[in-house]
Design a protein around this motif. Structure first.
Motif, PDB file in Angstrom:
ATOM      1  N   SER A   1       0.824  -1.213   0.000  1.00  0.00           N
ATOM      2  CA  SER A   1       0.000   0.000   0.000  1.00  0.00           C
ATOM      3  C   SER A   1       0.855   1.259   0.000  1.00  0.00           C
ATOM      4  O   SER A   1       2.009   1.244   0.419  1.00  0.00           O
ATOM      5  CB  SER A   1      -0.951   0.010   1.202  1.00  0.00           C
ATOM      6  OG  SER A   1      -0.221  -0.002   2.401  1.00  0.00           O
ATOM      7  N   ASP A   2       0.250   2.322  -0.487  1.00  0.00           N
ATOM      8  CA  ASP A   2       0.876   3.640  -0.541  1.00  0.00           C
ATOM      9  C   ASP A   2       0.346   4.463   0.629  1.00  0.00           C
ATOM     10  O   ASP A   2      -0.807   4.877   0.626  1.00  0.00           O
ATOM     11  CB  ASP A   2       0.541   4.303  -1.875  1.00  0.00           C
ATOM     12  CG  ASP A   2       1.158   5.679  -2.028  1.00  0.00           C
ATOM     13  OD1 ASP A   2       1.982   6.075  -1.180  1.00  0.00           O
ATOM     14  OD2 ASP A   2       0.818   6.366  -3.010  1.00  0.00           O
ATOM     15  N   GLN A   3       1.189   4.699   1.621  1.00  0.00           N
ATOM     16  CA  GLN A   3       0.784   5.442   2.817  1.00  0.00           C
ATOM     17  C   GLN A   3       1.496   6.793   2.910  1.00  0.00           C
ATOM     18  O   GLN A   3       1.599   7.367   3.988  1.00  0.00           O
ATOM     19  CB  GLN A   3       1.087   4.616   4.074  1.00  0.00           C
ATOM     20  CG  GLN A   3       0.382   3.283   4.115  1.00  0.00           C
ATOM     21  CD  GLN A   3      -1.117   3.436   4.237  1.00  0.00           C
ATOM     22  OE1 GLN A   3      -1.595   4.250   4.995  1.00  0.00           O
ATOM     23  NE2 GLN A   3      -1.859   2.657   3.472  1.00  0.00           N
ATOM     24  N   ARG A   4       1.983   7.303   1.783  1.00  0.00           N
ATOM     25  CA  ARG A   4       2.670   8.602   1.788  1.00  0.00           C
ATOM     26  C   ARG A   4       1.694   9.714   2.130  1.00  0.00           C
ATOM     27  O   ARG A   4       0.534   9.676   1.760  1.00  0.00           O
ATOM     28  CB  ARG A   4       3.284   8.895   0.422  1.00  0.00           C
ATOM     29  CG  ARG A   4       4.374   7.936   0.018  1.00  0.00           C
ATOM     30  CD  ARG A   4       4.850   8.190  -1.384  1.00  0.00           C
ATOM     31  NE  ARG A   4       3.751   7.950  -2.316  1.00  0.00           N
ATOM     32  CZ  ARG A   4       3.647   8.514  -3.512  1.00  0.00           C
ATOM     33  NH1 ARG A   4       4.568   9.348  -3.942  1.00  0.00           N
ATOM     34  NH2 ARG A   4       2.631   8.230  -4.298  1.00  0.00           N
ATOM     35  N   PHE A   5       2.183  10.743   2.818  1.00  0.00           N
ATOM     36  CA  PHE A   5       1.356  11.912   3.122  1.00  0.00           C
ATOM     37  C   PHE A   5       1.051  12.683   1.844  1.00  0.00           C
ATOM     38  O   PHE A   5      -0.049  13.128   1.625  1.00  0.00           O
ATOM     39  CB  PHE A   5       2.053  12.841   4.120  1.00  0.00           C
ATOM     40  CG  PHE A   5       2.154  12.261   5.494  1.00  0.00           C
ATOM     41  CD1 PHE A   5       1.025  11.911   6.206  1.00  0.00           C
ATOM     42  CD2 PHE A   5       3.387  12.054   6.075  1.00  0.00           C
ATOM     43  CE1 PHE A   5       1.111  11.365   7.473  1.00  0.00           C
ATOM     44  CE2 PHE A   5       3.488  11.514   7.339  1.00  0.00           C
ATOM     45  CZ  PHE A   5       2.356  11.171   8.042  1.00  0.00           C
ATOM     46  N   SER A   6       2.074  12.850   1.018  1.00  0.00           N
ATOM     47  CA  SER A   6       1.921  13.603  -0.225  1.00  0.00           C
ATOM     48  C   SER A   6       2.056  12.646  -1.398  1.00  0.00           C
ATOM     49  O   SER A   6       3.142  12.119  -1.659  1.00  0.00           O
ATOM     50  CB  SER A   6       2.991  14.694  -0.307  1.00  0.00           C
ATOM     51  OG  SER A   6       2.922  15.335  -1.549  1.00  0.00           O
ATOM     52  N   LYS A   7       0.972  12.456  -2.110  1.00  0.00           N
ATOM     53  CA  LYS A   7       0.960  11.519  -3.232  1.00  0.00           C
ATOM     54  C   LYS A   7       0.937  12.243  -4.577  1.00  0.00           C
ATOM     55  O   LYS A   7       0.873  11.602  -5.612  1.00  0.00           O
ATOM     56  CB  LYS A   7      -0.250  10.592  -3.113  1.00  0.00           C
ATOM     57  CG  LYS A   7      -0.222   9.771  -1.844  1.00  0.00           C
ATOM     58  CD  LYS A   7      -1.439   8.904  -1.708  1.00  0.00           C
ATOM     59  CE  LYS A   7      -1.384   8.189  -0.369  1.00  0.00           C
ATOM     60  NZ  LYS A   7      -2.503   7.317  -0.136  1.00  0.00           N
ATOM     61  N   GLU A   8       0.995  13.568  -4.545  1.00  0.00           N
ATOM     62  CA  GLU A   8       0.872  14.343  -5.782  1.00  0.00           C
ATOM     63  C   GLU A   8       2.124  14.327  -6.639  1.00  0.00           C
ATOM     64  O   GLU A   8       2.048  14.481  -7.837  1.00  0.00           O
ATOM     65  CB  GLU A   8       0.515  15.801  -5.473  1.00  0.00           C
ATOM     66  CG  GLU A   8      -0.874  16.004  -4.920  1.00  0.00           C
ATOM     67  CD  GLU A   8      -0.954  15.682  -3.437  1.00  0.00           C
ATOM     68  OE1 GLU A   8       0.040  15.916  -2.720  1.00  0.00           O
ATOM     69  OE2 GLU A   8      -1.990  15.177  -3.009  1.00  0.00           O
ATOM     70  N   SER A   9       3.298  14.186  -6.015  1.00  0.00           N
ATOM     71  CA  SER A   9       4.542  14.334  -6.758  1.00  0.00           C
ATOM     72  C   SER A   9       5.627  13.448  -6.154  1.00  0.00           C
ATOM     73  O   SER A   9       5.603  13.151  -4.961  1.00  0.00           O
ATOM     74  CB  SER A   9       5.000  15.795  -6.713  1.00  0.00           C
ATOM     75  OG  SER A   9       6.246  15.957  -7.345  1.00  0.00           O
TER      76      SER A   9
ATOM     77  N   ILE B   1       6.383  -1.065  -6.336  1.00  0.00           N
ATOM     78  CA  ILE B   1       6.821  -1.742  -5.113  1.00  0.00           C
ATOM     79  C   ILE B   1       6.721  -3.253  -5.290  1.00  0.00           C
ATOM     80  O   ILE B   1       7.660  -3.988  -4.968  1.00  0.00           O
ATOM     81  CB  ILE B   1       5.948  -1.306  -3.907  1.00  0.00           C
ATOM     82  CG1 ILE B   1       6.073   0.187  -3.667  1.00  0.00           C
ATOM     83  CG2 ILE B   1       6.325  -2.087  -2.660  1.00  0.00           C
ATOM     84  CD1 ILE B   1       4.976   0.747  -2.778  1.00  0.00           C
ATOM     85  N   ASP B   2       5.593  -3.705  -5.831  1.00  0.00           N
ATOM     86  CA  ASP B   2       5.371  -5.132  -6.017  1.00  0.00           C
ATOM     87  C   ASP B   2       6.453  -5.742  -6.906  1.00  0.00           C
ATOM     88  O   ASP B   2       7.000  -6.808  -6.600  1.00  0.00           O
ATOM     89  CB  ASP B   2       3.975  -5.359  -6.601  1.00  0.00           C
ATOM     90  CG  ASP B   2       3.484  -6.762  -6.400  1.00  0.00           C
ATOM     91  OD1 ASP B   2       3.594  -7.274  -5.269  1.00  0.00           O
ATOM     92  OD2 ASP B   2       3.005  -7.361  -7.376  1.00  0.00           O
ATOM     93  N   SER B   3       6.792  -5.071  -7.995  1.00  0.00           N
ATOM     94  CA  SER B   3       7.863  -5.555  -8.878  1.00  0.00           C
ATOM     95  C   SER B   3       9.206  -5.556  -8.159  1.00  0.00           C
ATOM     96  O   SER B   3      10.005  -6.475  -8.311  1.00  0.00           O
ATOM     97  CB  SER B   3       7.964  -4.685 -10.135  1.00  0.00           C
ATOM     98  OG  SER B   3       6.800  -4.781 -10.897  1.00  0.00           O
TER      99      SER B   3
END
Length: 193
Positions: free
Chosen positions: A58-66, A82-84
């Protein structure tokens, strides 16, 4: 009165043009693709590895825009990247599989991307990735934290160079992950024979 009206109209049009230009720049999506060859470390098969099951990414980053800390570089969703990249653990001797449910006699991983960004420094593009990985086995569950940096020469200032810097960081992280998982295999007594 007309000068104020024209000034306000000009300001509104300028703001709309800047907003449209900024949103157009973010619409250009840079593919976030994994590249195992972008590393200065060659994986070596470790002794006493065990089966690994990837339960969730999963993507748990605060900022996902850039993916850039300095200017907008929109990138595709990081979960496939990540999976790869987790398949890189095969190069260290682990058996890697995916399962929606925990698998008996395996280390079950829930991988959370906490940070992934790039920045400039000394004619280079630097990348940083951070993961929290929940490791579950017969011994219970706990969280391991991984942080890694990567860097490359800034040749053309291309968006794909930012992805390359992140791949350097990701591959450095996988080296650390492999070492920790090897220790986990020994503790859980899941070593393949």
């Amino acid at each position: 009165m007309t000068n104020k009206f024209h000034a306000a109209l000009f300001a509104a049009i300028s703001l709309a043009a800047c907003t449209a230009r900024a949103s157009t720049e973010l619409v250009d999506i840079t593919p976030l693709t994994y590249n195992a060859s972008v590393s200065d470390r060659v994986p070596a098969v470790l002794a006493a590895t065990c089966p690994i099951s990837i339960v969730q990414v999963s993507d748990q980053r605060f900022s996902k825009e850039s993916i850039s800390a300095e200017f907008p570089i929109a990138a595709s969703a990081p979960e496939p990247w990540i999976d790869s990249g987790l398949d890189r653990l095969k190069s260290y001797g682990f058996t890697v599989q995916r399962s929606a449910q925990p698998v008996p006699n395996a280390l079950n991983l829930n991988v959370r991307l906490i940070r992934a960004y790039t920045w400039y420094g000394q004619m280079r593009i630097n990348g940083m990735v951070a993961f929290d990985i929940d490791v579950a086995s017969a011994n219970g569950q706990h969280t391991e934290k991984f942080r890694a940096l990567g860097s490359k020469t800034n040749m053309w200032n291309g968006k794909d160079e930012h992805v390359t810097a992140l791949n350097y960081a990701f591959n450095h992280a996988m080296h650390k992950v492999a070492q920790v998982l090897q220790e986990e295999c020994a503790r859980a007594k899941l070593t393949m024979r």
